[in-house]
Design a protein around this motif. Sequence first.
Motif, short mmCIF file in Angstrom:
data_model
loop_
_atom_site.label_atom_id
_atom_site.label_comp_id
_atom_site.label_asym_id
_atom_site.label_seq_id
_atom_site.Cartn_x
_atom_site.Cartn_y
_atom_site.Cartn_z
N GLU A 31 -1.22 37.26 -88.33
CA GLU A 31 -2.09 36.59 -89.30
C GLU A 31 -1.29 35.72 -90.26
O GLU A 31 -1.71 34.62 -90.63
N LYS A 32 -0.12 36.22 -90.64
CA LYS A 32 0.72 35.48 -91.59
C LYS A 32 1.30 34.20 -90.97
O LYS A 32 1.38 33.16 -91.63
N LEU A 33 1.69 34.28 -89.70
CA LEU A 33 2.44 33.17 -89.09
C LEU A 33 1.59 32.19 -88.28
O LEU A 33 2.10 31.17 -87.85
N THR A 34 0.30 32.51 -88.06
CA THR A 34 -0.51 31.62 -87.22
C THR A 34 -1.72 31.05 -87.95
O THR A 34 -2.65 30.56 -87.33
N GLN A 35 -1.72 31.10 -89.27
CA GLN A 35 -2.78 30.43 -90.04
C GLN A 35 -2.68 28.93 -89.79
O GLN A 35 -1.66 28.43 -89.32
N GLU A 43 -0.78 30.78 -79.92
CA GLU A 43 -0.02 31.19 -78.73
C GLU A 43 1.45 31.42 -79.05
O GLU A 43 2.28 31.51 -78.15
N LEU A 44 1.77 31.50 -80.35
CA LEU A 44 3.14 31.75 -80.83
C LEU A 44 4.10 30.61 -80.48
O LEU A 44 5.30 30.85 -80.29
N ALA A 162 -8.58 37.04 -79.97
CA ALA A 162 -7.44 37.72 -80.61
C ALA A 162 -6.14 37.08 -80.17
O ALA A 162 -5.99 36.67 -79.02
N GLY A 163 -5.18 36.97 -81.08
CA GLY A 163 -3.89 36.37 -80.76
C GLY A 163 -3.05 37.28 -79.87
O GLY A 163 -3.41 38.43 -79.60
N GLN A 164 -1.92 36.75 -79.44
CA GLN A 164 -1.06 37.48 -78.51
C GLN A 164 -0.58 38.81 -79.07
O GLN A 164 -0.56 39.83 -78.37
#
Length: 263
Positions: A31-35, A43-44, A162-164
């Motif tokens: 949540e912190k890094l993909t806003q 997808e990081l 949902a993210g990876q």
Amino acid sequence: VWGELKRLEQQLSQNRAASGDLVSRLKLLEEKLTQPKAPLTTELKPRLLASATDSRVSYSAERLDLLSPKSSAERLVFSFPQTSSAVEVLLPAGASEVEAASRLDRALRKEHIQARLNELGKLELSVPDQHRRKLDEPVLLSGEGIRIPAGNPVPVQFKPKAGQLTQLGEGLDKGELRQEQQRLKRLLGEIEQSVRELKQFRQKMVKQLDRVKARSQNLQQEELEQLQGKLSTQLKEGGFMGTMSGLLAQANVSRQSVVALLT
């Protein structure tokens, strides 16, 4: 992310179950890094290396049956209040799930939305990050047929996928160890590749910086204005987010030099 995943890899290799605390940490980290303004896509992937079209947000449509074959033809209309636009989809009688997904994809692409069957055979919609409000907000669905009877439009809320890292944590929580170990291995490989690409990107910028120091001293005003115009266009297309501020922070050069460098 890489450090957290390496610790998890070691933990799983010792046949130790992932703790609930670790699963929560993965979700919070994601949540912190993909806003929208954070450094990574869902997808990081580093946003710095991703173009505007590469950075996409995916949504599930599991609550809405748009794929199963029906005995009669149907007409569906997707209306997007955010842009006051709409698209129409015609589904023939007996259309297979693959054909229905293909027809949805062709119609929705007019709104920059892609429709596809995911690895589980479920319908998944994706949209470029800059157009995500179209699916973040309820979509009005109307038409004629079995799925959507004629009448007032029905508001449909699509759920962001949902993210990876969240999927990894949820899978481990369910005990799907082998499947999530494979996901873990893939994610580590992709992150390591991204790090290599970022290092190459930085090396390229440093080399160009050395060259531009000399030529930027002799820029004419008209030439500088042309460079600034090209830079503005490139920034709007994506792929250069943060590059100017990063270069200014790392190098003792003028803003004019950086403008020239990025063109």
